[in-house]
Scaffold this active site. Structure first.
Site, PDB file in Angstrom:
ATOM      1  N   TYR A 144      84.580 -20.578   5.139  1.00 16.82           N
ATOM      2  CA  TYR A 144      85.861 -19.869   5.308  1.00 16.82           C
ATOM      3  C   TYR A 144      85.680 -18.500   4.313  1.00 16.82           C
ATOM      4  O   TYR A 144      85.306 -18.582   3.400  1.00 16.82           O
ATOM      5  CB  TYR A 144      87.047 -20.628   4.856  1.00 16.82           C
ATOM      6  CG  TYR A 144      88.143 -19.736   4.609  1.00 16.82           C
ATOM      7  CD1 TYR A 144      88.839 -19.438   6.033  1.00 16.82           C
ATOM      8  CD2 TYR A 144      89.117 -19.396   3.499  1.00 16.82           C
ATOM      9  CE1 TYR A 144      90.193 -18.699   6.034  1.00 16.82           C
ATOM     10  CE2 TYR A 144      90.155 -18.628   3.468  1.00 16.82           C
ATOM     11  CZ  TYR A 144      90.831 -18.419   4.749  1.00 16.82           C
ATOM     12  OH  TYR A 144      91.893 -17.681   4.637  1.00 16.82           O
ATOM     13  N   ASP A 239      79.175 -15.459  -0.083  1.00 18.60           N
ATOM     14  CA  ASP A 239      80.588 -15.502  -0.603  1.00 18.60           C
ATOM     15  C   ASP A 239      80.786 -16.562  -1.595  1.00 18.60           C
ATOM     16  O   ASP A 239      80.961 -17.534  -1.332  1.00 18.60           O
ATOM     17  CB  ASP A 239      81.247 -15.992   0.729  1.00 18.60           C
ATOM     18  CG  ASP A 239      82.734 -15.971   0.401  1.00 18.60           C
ATOM     19  OD1 ASP A 239      83.431 -15.979  -0.650  1.00 18.60           O
ATOM     20  OD2 ASP A 239      83.475 -16.495   1.351  1.00 18.60           O
ATOM     21  N   LYS A 267      89.382 -15.809  -6.750  1.00 17.01           N
ATOM     22  CA  LYS A 267      89.806 -17.098  -7.548  1.00 17.01           C
ATOM     23  C   LYS A 267      89.512 -17.005  -8.898  1.00 17.01           C
ATOM     24  O   LYS A 267      90.217 -16.141  -9.538  1.00 17.01           O
ATOM     25  CB  LYS A 267      89.045 -18.411  -6.924  1.00 17.01           C
ATOM     26  CG  LYS A 267      89.464 -18.350  -5.247  1.00 17.01           C
ATOM     27  CD  LYS A 267      89.115 -19.621  -4.640  1.00 17.01           C
ATOM     28  CE  LYS A 267      90.022 -19.640  -3.302  1.00 17.01           C
ATOM     29  NZ  LYS A 267      89.255 -19.722  -2.308  1.00 17.01           N
TER      30      LYS A 267
HETATM   31  C1  LIG Z   1      89.504 -18.871  -0.968  1.00 13.97           C
HETATM   32  C2  LIG Z   1      88.260 -18.209  -0.279  1.00 13.97           C
HETATM   33  C3  LIG Z   1      88.421 -17.094   0.128  1.00 13.97           C
HETATM   34  C4  LIG Z   1      89.706 -16.341   0.546  1.00 13.97           C
HETATM   35  O1  LIG Z   1      90.069 -15.874  -0.691  1.00 13.97           O
HETATM   36  P1  LIG Z   1      91.804 -15.230  -0.615  1.00 13.97           P
HETATM   37  O2  LIG Z   1      92.042 -15.092  -2.077  1.00 13.97           O
HETATM   38  O3  LIG Z   1      92.619 -16.656  -0.398  1.00 13.97           O
HETATM   39  O4  LIG Z   1      91.936 -14.400   0.236  1.00 13.97           O
HETATM   40  C5  LIG Z   1      87.131 -16.342   0.945  1.00 13.97           C
HETATM   41  N1  LIG Z   1      86.169 -17.111   0.673  1.00 13.97           N
HETATM   42  C6  LIG Z   1      85.953 -18.427   0.085  1.00 13.97           C
HETATM   43  C7  LIG Z   1      84.774 -18.988   0.049  1.00 13.97           C
HETATM   44  C8  LIG Z   1      87.121 -19.022  -0.296  1.00 13.97           C
HETATM   45  O5  LIG Z   1      86.893 -20.388  -0.949  1.00 13.97           O
END
Ligand SMILES: *Cc1c(COP(=O)(O)O)cnc(C)c1O
Length: 428
Positions: A144, A239, A267
């Site tokens: 994601y 990511d 995060k």
């Molecule tokens: C949570 C998450 C996102 C998205 O971040 P948001 O602040 O919710 O838009 C993207 N990549 C990874 C790996 C994530 O865990």
């Protein structure tokens, strides 16, 4: 436990907010029942609107790595707020947090702050395309990267929980530029590169997958990606929205000793306020406006409250040389304890763990990619989730989510959790 007030609040919310929530993963759609409304939190605990206390293993989906209402962060935000909450002009604190982040993370010279992980990943891919002059990207099934169009192709986490990995509203034109590979399958990636010569701008990956449950990269997999990228003029995008400032000071790049070309954050970097960021070497970052032609902007980007929270959080993580060991030790303790009681109760399961990320897959055999994760028994998970909740332990309401261990969790909390797992396992 009683959830009267939560249920009433949810009913009211449903009337004016789609599904009663502002992010789908908060709904209990994957497990049934109604979501719990939180009133306050402190350290390792959530206090809900009905007065129940829950041990928290979600921690705002990662940011609260030092526990809730961590004082230095709260104080920093309160002090900043008194001086003005947004200016749309440069402030010194943006440079301070940028300097600190650049010093903690390997292989980056510059960092740009945005408001979410979604924005960070979306901007990183645009930058990769602008830098390479190529259109296509490779992502992995079950990873994601936020909810922007290019990524809602076999996205993990919420999208998988709801069985909508490919969202309506994403045009075919956009979807065709996102190529899909299996996590941990290097031959698959090689084949995609071979059939799209000189067309791929970047490979984006969660270096430890966390949005199909926790799935570590196989030994050599990330190294092989690095080599393939180098050989084919492709940028490697890590990511690290979940893993950044969590697995180590320098995130997965440091843990696995592999350099990515662009790194995305979210995060933890915001200390619980809405922050994302992306970073790279000068050569790449200088392509970004106003220095270069790749456009990216934000009215509230680098917001002083958000930067104050992030700076306080990163400062704490940077100064505590034992924090990441301590987190890993707690997670290992929980892993061993849960494995023992699940085995004693003859529950088929696989526990994956890296650093302070851990998840229990109710699946037989190794869980190494989206398919093996999706084979987990969801009925068992549902029963497990509700059982744990009854015992006062709050895990994510989806089998496709990682649990986040925080430093606020004491060993007594972990023992309490293991006992709860034992109790619940006897009912499964
Ligand atoms: C949570 C998450 C996102 C998205 O971040 P948001 O602040 O919710 O838009 C993207 N990549 C990874 C790996 C994530 O865990």
């Amino acid at each position: 436990m009683i959830y009267q007030r939560s249920s009433a609040l949810f009913a009211a919310a449903e009337k004016v907010i789609p599904g009663g929530v502002n992010s789908p993963v908060r709904a209990f759609k994957g497990v049934g029942g109604t979501p719990i409304f939180v009133k306050a939190a402190k350290g390792a605990y959530l206090y809900d609107e009905d007065g129940n206390r829950l041990i928290d293993y979600i921690n705002s989906w990662g940011p609260m790595i030092l526990g809730h209402t961590f004082e230095p962060v709260v104080n920093a935000v309160v002090e900043k707020a008194k001086k003005g909450t947004s200016f749309g002009m440069p402030t010194e604190i943006e440079t301070k947090i940028a300097e600190l982040a650049v010093s903690m993370v390997p292989n980056i010279d510059k960092i740009r702050f945005v408001n979410s992980g979604t924005e960070a990943c979306m901007s990183a891919v645009r930058l990769a395309r602008g830098f390479t002059g190529r259109d296509k990207i490779i992502k992995f099934a079950g990873c994601y990267h936020g909810h922007s169009d290019s990524f809602l192709i076999q996205a993990g986490s919420g999208a998988s929980t709801f069985g909508t990995p490919n969202s309506p509203g994403v045009t075919q034109g956009t979807a065709k530029d996102t190529l899909l590979a299996n996590y941990n399958d290097i031959e698959n990636v090689k084949a995609l590169i071979a059939s799209n010569p000189n067309e791929i701008a970047c490979i984006i990956i969660e270096p430890v997958a966390g949005n199909m449950g926790c799935i570590p990269p196989k030994a050599g997999f990330l190294e092989a990606l690095r080599e393939l990228c180098d050989a084919n003029g492709i940028l490697l995008v890590f990511d690290e929205v979940m893993t950044g400032f969590r697995l180590a000071k320098g995130g997965a790049q440091q843990l696995f000793n592999i350099n990515a070309d662009i790194v995305c954050f979210g995060k933890v970097i915001g200390g619980g306020l809405p922050v994302g960021a992306f970073a790279a070497r000068n050569e790449i970052m200088n392509h970004l406006a106003p220095l270069g032609p790749v456009y990216q902007a934000g009215t509230l980007s680098g917001n002083p409250l958000a930067m104050a929270a992030g700076l306080a959080m990163l400062t704490e993580l940077n100064n505590d040389s034992e924090i990441f060991n301590r987190l890993a030790e707690k997670t290992e303790y929980l892993h061993k304890g849960m494995a023992k009681v699940l085995n004693d109760n003859k529950i088929t399961h696989t526990i994956n763990r890296v650093g302070s990320m851990i998840s229990v897959h109710f699946a037989e055999g190794e869980v190494t990619d989206f398919n093996s994760s999706a084979k987990g028994n969801n009925d068992t998970f549902k029963a497990f989730f509700h059982g744990m909740l009854k015992e006062g332990v709050y895990i994510a309401p989806s089998a496709f989510e990682t649990w986040f261990i925080t430093d606020a969790l004491a060993y007594e909390d972990l023992d309490f959790t293991i006992k709860a797992v034992d109790k619940v396992a006897q009912t499964l």
